[in-house]
Scaffold this motif. Structure first.
Motif, mmCIF file in Angstrom:
data_model
loop_
_atom_site.group_PDB
_atom_site.id
_atom_site.type_symbol
_atom_site.label_atom_id
_atom_site.label_comp_id
_atom_site.label_asym_id
_atom_site.label_seq_id
_atom_site.Cartn_x
_atom_site.Cartn_y
_atom_site.Cartn_z
ATOM 1 N N TRP A 52 0.852 -1.181 0.000
ATOM 2 C CA TRP A 52 0.000 0.000 0.000
ATOM 3 C C TRP A 52 0.894 1.239 0.000
ATOM 4 O O TRP A 52 1.715 1.430 0.901
ATOM 5 N N ARG A 53 0.702 2.058 -1.018
ATOM 6 C CA ARG A 53 1.458 3.320 -1.090
ATOM 7 C C ARG A 53 0.458 4.426 -0.796
ATOM 8 O O ARG A 53 -0.551 4.550 -1.488
ATOM 9 N N LEU A 91 2.044 -3.000 10.180
ATOM 10 C CA LEU A 91 2.409 -2.505 8.850
ATOM 11 C C LEU A 91 3.930 -2.460 8.799
ATOM 12 O O LEU A 91 4.573 -2.001 9.744
ATOM 13 N N ARG A 92 4.497 -2.971 7.699
ATOM 14 C CA ARG A 92 5.944 -2.926 7.569
ATOM 15 C C ARG A 92 6.276 -1.761 6.633
ATOM 16 O O ARG A 92 5.934 -1.801 5.442
ATOM 17 N N VAL A 93 6.901 -0.703 7.175
ATOM 18 C CA VAL A 93 7.224 0.467 6.362
ATOM 19 C C VAL A 93 8.472 0.153 5.544
ATOM 20 O O VAL A 93 9.533 -0.123 6.098
ATOM 21 N N TYR A 112 3.970 7.252 2.556
ATOM 22 C CA TYR A 112 4.522 6.034 3.158
ATOM 23 C C TYR A 112 4.207 4.858 2.252
ATOM 24 O O TYR A 112 3.141 4.796 1.633
ATOM 25 N N ASP A 113 5.160 3.933 2.177
ATOM 26 C CA ASP A 113 5.065 2.745 1.336
ATOM 27 C C ASP A 113 5.142 1.575 2.316
ATOM 28 O O ASP A 113 6.156 1.421 3.006
ATOM 29 N N VAL A 114 4.053 0.794 2.446
ATOM 30 C CA VAL A 114 4.026 -0.259 3.459
ATOM 31 C C VAL A 114 3.622 -1.602 2.854
ATOM 32 O O VAL A 114 2.936 -1.659 1.844
ATOM 33 N N LEU A 115 4.068 -2.674 3.522
ATOM 34 C CA LEU A 115 3.601 -4.016 3.197
ATOM 35 C C LEU A 115 2.693 -4.458 4.327
ATOM 36 O O LEU A 115 2.950 -4.155 5.491
#
Ligand code: C2O
Ligand code: CU
Length: 462
Positions: free
Chosen positions: A228-229, A248-250, A275-278
């Motif tokens: 998710w960006r 959430l993994r940033v 923020y860009d998260v997995l």
């Protein structure tokens, strides 16, 4: 980049056991240039109708794709999608009733294409401008006007930019979420009133939007990993995101991937930041997860209104177990800072002429009555951002990214930022290595503050 269109069609028609169609995703601008290394698009800003509240169409200002017959303006505007290294050409036309520009927030573009009133002549109603630049960095960026910003962005003129490149973790979906809040009347129309609180904190919307929708929902595969960006395009709202039961993994920020990802249980996103998260979606088919916005204490004793549901994620079927994560992520060389080297202070203050007329200053100067900062390309300086006010301010610099050296509230991490939150009554130090020559703006990204004085200019010479 025409193959992306083919991919989009394929995704739209996929069956049950494939990647879900990113149903909430903003549409992408159509690339009209056959050269695979050039993305050429036609973009128009004008009037549009949009349902800020479901079933209640309202008049807004919005971007649309000029190369698509009968296209209509959308909120957010169409996604500009490209690969790092691509040349981007944007044929822009202004169909608004007032002058505008487009600023490519976070992209390192030549100064003449930065879209501010100090770098170009304003584009009048009916006027056109050709923006052109090469994409230097991969990541999530965004574009928006830089004239009368608090009004034009609030009315709906903002859109994401996704630049692919570098390490790409394997994910079931790579989504873009553009967050906003809008002040809406019961009729569904955008409110035009700006009260003292709106000036103090940035326009306080009563309706929260994810990709333009107050009732956002999507379907996903149970157990799968998604990327998710996220960009906060609100004038003044701080989002604090939480997906209960999930971490959430940033993996990235404003300027691209981090060398070392880190986990969070909630994620504060100040206006202008990305923020860009997995996320690994835990649950069984049939479950529904809810991404929500929770309280963040931004100062001025703003009360906690309780959690707000932003996005429903419906788990429809069992996905594939996530693949192992890459060993290496972003490559970021630390800017080497000489402790005895030059430091420049920026003191942020708020003031008022009267109860209703607050204004904001940097080093006691109120834009446009400011002394520009001068610098030379390649030089390094430490900027000390000193917030003497009782509320947080997100500080944004055009034309180049910086690294956060210390931030009294969080652990500083190596990575590129162009917007950093400066908490109330705190100091944040950043390292800036001056980039391309030109006249660049820096300002608070609470747009009501920027338009009421909290803005300055940096002149970089070779
Ligand atoms: Cu996103 Cu000068 O702004
Ligand atoms: Cu501010």
């Amino acid at each position: 980049m025409r193959n992306l269109l083919v991919l989009a069609v394929a995704l739209a028609s996929c069956g049950d056991n494939e990647i879900p169609r990113p149903e909430l995703d903003p549409v992408a601008l159509v690339d009209i240039n056959p050269d695979p290394a050039t993305v050429e698009v036609e973009l128009i800003a004008g009037h549009a109708m949009h349902e800020l509240l479901p079933g209640k169409p309202a008049e807004v200002w919005a971007f649309r794709d000029g190369s698509v017959p009968n296209s209509v303006g959308t909120i957010p505007g169409p996604l500009l999608e490209a690969n790092v290294g691509d040349r981007v050409i944007v044929h822009f036309r202004n169909e608004l009733p007032e002058a505008t520009t487009i600023h490519w927030h976070g992209l390192r573009v030549p100064n003449a294409h930065d879209g501010t009133h100090v770098s170009q002549t304003l584009i009048p109603p009916g006027g056109e401008f050709r923006y052109e630049f090469v994409l230097i960095d991969a990541g999530l960026f965004w574009y928006h006007p830089h004239v009368n910003g608090d009004v034009q962005v609030e009315r709906g003129l903002y859109a994401p930019i996704r630049v692919r490149g570098g390490v790409e973790p394997e994910v079931a979906a790579d989504r873009v979420f553009v967050l906003d809040d809008v002040k809406v009347e019961a009729s569904g129309a955008l409110s035009n009133t700006v009260d003292a609180l709106d000036v103090m904190l940035g326009r306080q919307g009563n309706v929260l939007l994810v990709n333009g929708r107050s009732d956002a929902r999507l379907t996903a595969a149970a157990g799968s990993r998604e990327r998710w960006r996220i960009v906060n395009a609100a004038n003044g709202r701080y989002f604090n995101l939480e997906l209960p039961g999930h971490t959430l993994r940033v993996i990235g920020w404003d300027g691209g991937l981090l060398p070392e990802p880190y986990p969070v249980d909630s994620l504060v996103i100040a206006p202008g930041e990305r923020y860009d998260v997995l996320v690994e979606l835990e649950g069984e088919p049939g479950n529904e997860l809810v991404l929500r916005n929770v309280y963040y204490d931004r100062g001025h004793n703003i009360p906690d209104p309780g959690p707000h549901e932003l996005l429903a994620v419906e788990l429809t079927y069992a996905g594939r177990a996530p693949a192992p994560l890459p060993d290496h992520w972003g490559e970021v060389a630390a800017i080497s800072v000489d402790q005895a080297g030059p430091t420049r202070a920026f003191v942020l203050r708020e003031d008022a002429e009267s109860e209703a007329e607050a204004f904001f200053t940097i080093n006691a100067e109120r834009y446009p009555h400011v002394t520009p900062v001068s610098a030379r390309t390649g030089q390094v300086e430490v900027w000390k951002l000193d917030n003497e006010t009782e509320m947080d301010h997100p500080f944004h610099l055009h034309g180049m990214s910086f690294q956060v050296l210390d931030d009294s509230l969080t652990v500083p991490r190596l990575g590129w930022k162009d917007t950093v939150n400066v908490p109330r009554e705190q100091t944040v130090r950043i390292a800036v290595q001056f980039g391309a020559e030109g006249r660049w703006m820096y300002h608070c990204h609470i747009l009501e503050h920027a338009e009421r004085g909290m803005m300055g200019e940096l002149v970089v010479s070779p």
